[in-house]
Design a protein around this motif. Structure first.
Motif, PDB file in Angstrom:
ATOM      1  N   ALA A  48      82.513  96.851  25.987  1.00  0.00           N
ATOM      2  CA  ALA A  48      81.664  96.213  24.774  1.00  0.00           C
ATOM      3  C   ALA A  48      82.400  95.228  23.952  1.00  0.00           C
ATOM      4  O   ALA A  48      83.528  95.024  24.000  1.00  0.00           O
ATOM      5  CB  ALA A  48      81.397  97.531  23.659  1.00  0.00           C
ATOM      6  N   SER A  49      81.487  94.467  23.398  1.00  0.00           N
ATOM      7  CA  SER A  49      81.911  93.750  22.216  1.00  0.00           C
ATOM      8  C   SER A  49      81.377  94.192  20.894  1.00  0.00           C
ATOM      9  O   SER A  49      80.359  94.456  20.842  1.00  0.00           O
ATOM     10  CB  SER A  49      81.527  92.204  22.563  1.00  0.00           C
ATOM     11  OG  SER A  49      81.690  91.702  24.058  1.00  0.00           O
ATOM     12  N   LEU A 141      86.568  94.509  23.925  1.00  0.00           N
ATOM     13  CA  LEU A 141      87.548  95.487  24.364  1.00  0.00           C
ATOM     14  C   LEU A 141      88.102  94.899  25.749  1.00  0.00           C
ATOM     15  O   LEU A 141      89.199  95.348  25.988  1.00  0.00           O
ATOM     16  CB  LEU A 141      86.613  96.643  24.463  1.00  0.00           C
ATOM     17  CG  LEU A 141      86.491  97.546  23.424  1.00  0.00           C
ATOM     18  CD1 LEU A 141      85.589  98.891  23.605  1.00  0.00           C
ATOM     19  CD2 LEU A 141      87.511  97.764  22.425  1.00  0.00           C
ATOM     20  N   ALA A 142      87.382  94.620  26.675  1.00  0.00           N
ATOM     21  CA  ALA A 142      87.554  94.363  28.064  1.00  0.00           C
ATOM     22  C   ALA A 142      87.193  92.895  28.423  1.00  0.00           C
ATOM     23  O   ALA A 142      86.205  92.637  28.947  1.00  0.00           O
ATOM     24  CB  ALA A 142      87.318  95.180  28.983  1.00  0.00           C
ATOM     25  N   PRO A 143      87.957  91.656  27.723  1.00  0.00           N
ATOM     26  CA  PRO A 143      87.439  90.393  28.165  1.00  0.00           C
ATOM     27  C   PRO A 143      87.859  90.053  29.641  1.00  0.00           C
ATOM     28  O   PRO A 143      89.009  90.235  30.154  1.00  0.00           O
ATOM     29  CB  PRO A 143      88.694  89.592  27.068  1.00  0.00           C
ATOM     30  CG  PRO A 143      89.756  90.523  27.055  1.00  0.00           C
ATOM     31  CD  PRO A 143      89.240  92.047  26.990  1.00  0.00           C
ATOM     32  N   LYS A 144      86.698  89.589  30.044  1.00  0.00           N
ATOM     33  CA  LYS A 144      86.943  89.063  31.531  1.00  0.00           C
ATOM     34  C   LYS A 144      86.197  87.730  31.531  1.00  0.00           C
ATOM     35  O   LYS A 144      85.419  87.278  30.938  1.00  0.00           O
ATOM     36  CB  LYS A 144      86.315  90.078  32.331  1.00  0.00           C
ATOM     37  CG  LYS A 144      87.212  91.284  32.510  1.00  0.00           C
ATOM     38  CD  LYS A 144      86.876  92.361  33.482  1.00  0.00           C
ATOM     39  CE  LYS A 144      87.567  93.553  33.766  1.00  0.00           C
ATOM     40  NZ  LYS A 144      88.735  93.108  34.375  1.00  0.00           N
ATOM     41  N   SER A 289      82.144  89.364  26.749  1.00  0.00           N
ATOM     42  CA  SER A 289      81.957  90.231  27.982  1.00  0.00           C
ATOM     43  C   SER A 289      80.942  91.179  27.553  1.00  0.00           C
ATOM     44  O   SER A 289      80.248  91.483  28.630  1.00  0.00           O
ATOM     45  CB  SER A 289      83.297  90.587  28.550  1.00  0.00           C
ATOM     46  OG  SER A 289      84.330  89.583  28.780  1.00  0.00           O
ATOM     47  N   GLY A 290      80.845  91.804  26.818  1.00  0.00           N
ATOM     48  CA  GLY A 290      80.199  92.693  26.411  1.00  0.00           C
ATOM     49  C   GLY A 290      78.670  92.558  26.431  1.00  0.00           C
ATOM     50  O   GLY A 290      77.858  93.358  26.583  1.00  0.00           O
ATOM     51  N   GLU A 291      78.367  91.392  26.659  1.00  0.00           N
ATOM     52  CA  GLU A 291      76.731  90.982  26.566  1.00  0.00           C
ATOM     53  C   GLU A 291      76.312  91.244  28.156  1.00  0.00           C
ATOM     54  O   GLU A 291      75.114  91.405  28.278  1.00  0.00           O
ATOM     55  CB  GLU A 291      76.895  89.632  26.431  1.00  0.00           C
ATOM     56  CG  GLU A 291      75.537  88.786  26.001  1.00  0.00           C
ATOM     57  CD  GLU A 291      75.210  89.157  24.460  1.00  0.00           C
ATOM     58  OE1 GLU A 291      75.958  89.655  23.990  1.00  0.00           O
ATOM     59  OE2 GLU A 291      74.335  88.862  23.976  1.00  0.00           O
ATOM     60  N   LEU A 292      77.265  91.268  29.033  1.00  0.00           N
ATOM     61  CA  LEU A 292      76.710  91.201  30.685  1.00  0.00           C
ATOM     62  C   LEU A 292      76.186  92.529  30.969  1.00  0.00           C
ATOM     63  O   LEU A 292      74.998  92.623  31.634  1.00  0.00           O
ATOM     64  CB  LEU A 292      78.021  90.787  31.375  1.00  0.00           C
ATOM     65  CG  LEU A 292      78.210  89.264  31.242  1.00  0.00           C
ATOM     66  CD1 LEU A 292      79.391  88.898  32.549  1.00  0.00           C
ATOM     67  CD2 LEU A 292      76.738  88.435  31.487  1.00  0.00           C
TER      68      LEU A 292
END
Lengths: 543, 208
Positions: A48-49, A141-144, A289-292
């Motif tokens: 999530a963001s 939380l998990a930037p990609k 990234s949480g948008e995807l």
């Protein structure tokens, strides 16, 4: 508006992380009846963001030890004779070594004239000002990143889910060399225009990049290096130190131990994504990234998938079919829900499902700063692989600014990610010390911008990485576990795992065929809609 | 999920399940109505070009895709909205009572620049049923208390007031848009398409 969930489903998915969301969309797209649940009031789980307030809530959740709910005993009367119940796991308990710190004061309580100084000047910050602007933050939380020619970009386009998302190009790739930051020339134009590299070196670099880009397994160029490291190969090419450094750390994104063929393939992947959308191979999703995952969830919903966030207390019903365990569905908030297939994220999985799973760890650091690690005229979106010596994988540093809606004007978010060796603070220390100024300060930065940038707030944590483990070992045959975020810089693993799980559930079905554009659908009669959308699809293949 | 281009207005429709959000969209864009109730399937967003004050604008109207049913609309849905349409069913007072929370939800999730003046429009739908349980006065009072939100009583079935309502929606959204354009500092967003030639300089297709 109390409303019961439908009680029978083809697929129940628990967890709205990237992999689960892709699977949910794929199943719904081929007409399967999908129920998608998440215990949280937001999408994405560990992918999530959050805005700043949301992020602090997340930290709080992780710190609060929960007593396991005894829903299992309460729900026993909904079971048949041969069935047992197991409770879902708690994703927050998988996050460890949390260390949150403010590096600036809080003037709000003091109420003195320093607060007005903070409010008046854009460059001055205190805690209350950061909190007031909470909604301007989207912290991952998990930037990609996405490779421009990677599998996620391909999937977003081929499935037509791309219409829900917007991106920005990573504008520069930096490397840490001779104790300072340098911009890596990665395109032909960059190589020619850079002043950091001599003409001779430019030629060498171009030749080498050409060789990597054109690599084919049957070629001879890399013969004899199959069992050696990429560094061995680079050394054989008479390269200067700086060229070697660029290629190894920035382009192959490797370390001194990277095997030659792995290095070549990674360099090739990097090079093949250049020039599609911008000067570097990478894209970054607007708002993070949480948008995807939410884009995939929307597609799932558009095709009839049912969504319920804030749905906790899920127990899994298991019975024996001969020697094999099978799952009949779940009991969720006291309601029995039947499913042919159950997809679960690892953090939501019951402990008994993870007996044969081994996890490594990820070390994360997130920093709100008052400037870039390498200031430039225009706002940059930066990727840096920070080398950490011989025996360790590099630290991935991603810096995002206001133009991606990551933070308010005047600030940057710096994400660091590395493999876990000890704990996040120690693992990232070497990069933090070189790139950031973490000293406590009064927040009155109105003097000229300094480099390294000042840190206003920092957060460290560790979380598990199960992407390298076989997750099917201890689960009933119609249950599929998805890993949380992995260590890789991109989403390739999530796409791969989602495809694998989908093809186990529906071996003969197409994975995310193109969704028709809204104009191709007529929403009137059910019959009419069906026919017209079919026609539209055959008439209008992908443009 | 923000899809904003110049001249494109993103409008989102909120309200309880079954109040007629999809039907209103469909009546406005396709001039069709289906009496048969089914939860929204396949409804994504619809676009229509309209004239507002001599200007052609494209309205992109986003449906909730059913994710509102268990209050599970994600923040991505709200990104970049230019106008928010709140719909209730005039025969069901509870759907009117929900408007408060839908409005709050919108303001929290979309976090518009200027929440006080963000353009909302309220539609009391299904007036064709003739047994309104929410009197016009009551709805109007609520709208007035929220900084004078325009209120329309509509029937997606008979197309009553639908055109007028959406005209007002576009007009209000447009007023908001010009203000936002003023602050649009970051124009370089990328939409992914099949074969992009967005970046069409010497580097395209080069192997270095």
């Amino acid at each position: 508006m109390e409303d019961d969930l439908p009680s029978e489903h083809d697929v129940i998915v628990i967890g709205t992380g990237m992999t689960e969301s892709i699977i949910a969309a794929a199943a719904s797209r081929i007409g399967k009846n999908v129920l998608h649940l998440d215990r949280n009031d937001y999408y994405g789980g560990l992918w999530a963001s959050f805005n700043f307030e949301g992020f602090q809530k997340w930290v709080e959740e992780c710190r609060t030890l929960k007593t396991p709910s005894d829903s299992v005993s309460k729900n026993k009367d909904l079971l048949k004779d041969n069935e047992i119940l197991v409770s879902c796991g708690d994703q927050f308990s998988t996050v460890s070594n949390i260390q949150e710190q403010w590096h600036i004061p809080d003037f709000a309580s003091a109420g003195d004239n320093q607060l007005s100084e903070v409010k008046e000047k854009d460059n001055n910050w205190d805690r209350s000002k950061v909190k007031d602007l909470s909604r301007k933050f989207n912290i991952d939380l998990a930037p990609k990143l996405l490779f421009s020619r990677g599998s996620l970009v391909d999937l977003l386009i081929s499935s037509n889910i791309a219409r829900y998302a917007e991106f920005r190009c990573v504008t520069r790739i930096l490397t840490w060399f001779h104790d300072k930051l340098e911009t890596v020339p990665c395109s032909r134009a960059d190589v020619f225009s850079t002043k950091d590299v001599s003409v001779v070196e430019k030629r060498l670099l171009m030749q080498l990049l050409q060789l990597c880009a054109e690599y084919k397994p049957e070629g001879n160029e890399f013969k004899g290096f199959e069992n050696k490291t990429f560094v061995d190969y680079l050394k054989s090419k008479d390269l200067t130190d700086s060229i070697m450094h660029y290629v190894l750390y920035a382009i192959a994104m490797g370390s001194e131990n990277t095997p030659c063929m792995v290095g070549v393939e990674k360099a090739q992947k990097f090079l093949s994504s250049l020039g599609r959308y911008g000067n570097t191979p990478f894209l970054w999703p607007m708002y993070g990234s949480g948008e995807l995952p939410q884009c995939f969830c929307r597609l799932c919903a558009v095709f009839g998938g049912v969504y319920h966030l804030k749905r906790s207390n899920n127990d899994i019903i298991i019975s024996k079919e001969g020697d094999e365990a099978v799952c009949d569905g779940i009991i969720s908030d006291g309601q029995r829900l039947k499913a042919r297939h159950l997809v679960l994220s690892v953090p939501d999985a019951p402990k008994t499902f993870l007996q044969k799973t081994t996890a490594t760890g990820i070390s994360r650091g997130i920093f709100i700063t008052n400037g870039s690690i390498l200031p430039s005229e225009k706002e940059s979106l930066t990727l840096l692989q920070f080398p950490v010596g011989k025996d360790r994988e590099p630290i991935t540093v991603i810096e995002v600014g206001p133009s991606t809606h990551a933070c308010p004007n005047g600030l940057y978010i710096i994400h660091m990610t590395s493999k876990q060796y000890t704990n996040a603070v120690d693992d990232l220390k070497v990069a933090v010390e070189k790139l950031l100024n973490t000293d406590e300060s009064d927040g009155l930065f109105d003097e000229a911008k300094q480099s390294p940038p000042r840190v206003l707030w920092s957060l460290y944590f560790n979380c598990p990485d199960t992407s390298k483990s076989d997750l099917s070992g201890s689960v009933p045959k119609n249950v599929y576990l998805t890993s949380g975020p992995d260590l890789d810089i991109d989403f390739e693993f999530a796409v791969k795992q989602a495809k694998e799980i989908f093809s186990k559930m529906y071996p003969t079905e197409e994975f995310l065929p193109r969704a028709p554009d809204p104009e191709e659908l007529v929403l009137d009669d059910a019959e009419e809609t069906k026919n017209e959308s079919k026609e539209a699809e055959t008439e209008k293949p992908d443009e | 999920m923000a899809t904003k281009k110049k001249g494109l207005l993103k409008v989102i429709i909120l309200g309880d399940t079954g109040v007629g959000k999809t039907s209103l969209m469909n009546q406005f864009v396709n001039r069709k109505f289906s009496g048969q109730y089914k939860a929204t399937i396949g409804a994504d967003f619809l676009t229509k070009e309209i004239m507002v004050d001599d200007r052609v604008v494209t309205m992109q109207i986003w449906d909730t895709a059913g994710q509102e049913r268990f209050q599970s609309l994600g923040v991505a849905f709200y990104r970049g909205a230019d106008c928010c349409v709140l719909v209730f069913d005039v025969t069901l007072p509870n759907t009117f009572k929900s408007l408060d929370s839908w409005r709050d939800e919108f303001l929290v999730q979309a976090c518009p620049r200027d929440p006080e003046n963000f353009p909302f429009v309220v539609l009391g739908n299904k007036i064709d049923l003739g047994n309104a349980a929410v009197p016009s006065k009551r709805a109007e009072r609520w709208c007035q208390s929220k900084n004078n939100i325009p209120y329309f009583e509509t029937s997606a079935k008979d197309a009553t007031n639908v055109e007028q309502a959406f005209q007002a929606i576009a007009k209000n959204a447009l007023a908001q848009e010009s203000e936002q354009d003023l602050y649009n500092e970051f124009p370089d967003q990328i939409k992914l398409t099949g074969d992009s030639n967005r970046f069409n300089n010497n580097d395209a297709g080069c192997s270095c």
